[in-house]
Design a protein around this motif. Structure first.
Motif, short mmCIF file in Angstrom:
data_model
loop_
_atom_site.label_atom_id
_atom_site.label_comp_id
_atom_site.label_asym_id
_atom_site.label_seq_id
_atom_site.Cartn_x
_atom_site.Cartn_y
_atom_site.Cartn_z
N SER A 1 0.84 -1.19 0.00
CA SER A 1 0.00 0.00 0.00
C SER A 1 0.87 1.24 0.00
O SER A 1 2.01 1.22 0.46
CB SER A 1 -0.90 -0.01 1.25
N GLY A 2 0.31 2.32 -0.49
CA GLY A 2 0.97 3.61 -0.39
C GLY A 2 0.74 4.26 0.97
O GLY A 2 1.40 5.23 1.33
N ARG A 3 -0.18 3.71 1.73
CA ARG A 3 -0.51 4.26 3.06
C ARG A 3 0.64 4.07 4.04
O ARG A 3 1.47 3.18 3.89
CB ARG A 3 -1.75 3.57 3.63
N GLY A 4 0.61 4.90 5.09
CA GLY A 4 1.63 4.81 6.14
C GLY A 4 1.44 3.59 7.02
O GLY A 4 0.33 3.04 7.14
N TRP A 5 2.52 3.15 7.64
CA TRP A 5 2.47 1.94 8.46
C TRP A 5 1.58 2.10 9.68
O TRP A 5 0.98 1.13 10.13
CB TRP A 5 3.87 1.46 8.85
N GLU A 6 1.45 3.32 10.21
CA GLU A 6 0.61 3.51 11.39
C GLU A 6 -0.85 3.20 11.08
O GLU A 6 -1.51 2.47 11.81
CB GLU A 6 0.71 4.95 11.92
N SER A 7 -1.34 3.74 9.97
CA SER A 7 -2.74 3.51 9.57
C SER A 7 -2.98 2.03 9.28
O SER A 7 -3.98 1.45 9.73
CB SER A 7 -3.09 4.31 8.32
N LEU A 8 -2.07 1.42 8.52
CA LEU A 8 -2.25 0.01 8.18
C LEU A 8 -2.21 -0.87 9.42
O LEU A 8 -2.98 -1.84 9.51
CB LEU A 8 -1.18 -0.43 7.18
N SER A 9 -1.35 -0.54 10.37
CA SER A 9 -1.28 -1.32 11.62
C SER A 9 -2.61 -1.27 12.35
O SER A 9 -3.12 -2.29 12.82
CB SER A 9 -0.19 -0.76 12.54
N GLU A 10 -3.17 -0.08 12.41
CA GLU A 10 -4.44 0.11 13.12
C GLU A 10 -5.58 -0.62 12.42
O GLU A 10 -6.35 -1.36 13.04
CB GLU A 10 -4.75 1.61 13.22
#
Length: 163
Positions: A1-10
């Protein structure tokens, strides 16, 4: 994903055995109980000092636009701006950044309602190759690979899957 790791973790924390690549493969985590790995050396990020003021000037001139600060990239978003004006500003910003960053080790890309600057060599395609290679190396060849995308940044990922 292009998303940040914080968002994906959550968002994906309930999926314990799900491996995730974040920020176009800059980070990879092999399961929710594992630590995020940085897949690239932290190259000089002096380019961010050039990019931020340029993006900020376009943000100030474009109502509804924002800047997203990622560990690996800076992204100018214009999805909440006037569609025609935001698109025009994105083209100008792209040209401006390509000009001032010509000698920097970065890539300037335009995507769906964004202009992104990230280090060279960071891509979803390379992330896919790295993940599949590691799985095969560990004796866990995938039975199936599902690849989903909706942006130009996904094209190299699709090409890598075909390899």
């Amino acid at each position: 994903s292009g998303r940040g790791w914080e968002s994906l973790s959550e968002w994906l924390s309930p999926c314990e055995n799900l491996g995730i690549a974040a920020e176009h493969g800059y980070f990879i985590r092999w399961g929710s109980k594992k630590e995020w790995e940085t897949c690239y050396t932290s190259a000089e990020a002096e380019w961010k000092n050039i990019v931020e003021p340029v993006m900020r000037s376009y943000m100030d001139a474009t109502d509804g636009s924002t800047i997203e600060f990622k560990e690996s990239a800076l992204v100018w978003h214009h999805q909440d701006a006037h569609p025609d004006f935001g698109s025009c500003q994105a083209k100008e910003l792209l040209d401006h950044l390509e000009s001032v960053l010509a000698n920097e080790p970065v890539v300037v890309k335009r995507g769906q309602h964004i202009v992104e600057v990230k280090p060279q060599g960071v891509s979803k395609g390379l992330a896919v190759e790295k993940v599949i290679h590691r799985m095969v190396e560990n004796g866990n060849s995938p039975d199936m690979v599902m690849c989903i995308g909706d942006d130009r940044s996904d094209e190299d990922m699709f090409e890598s899957i075909l390899k």
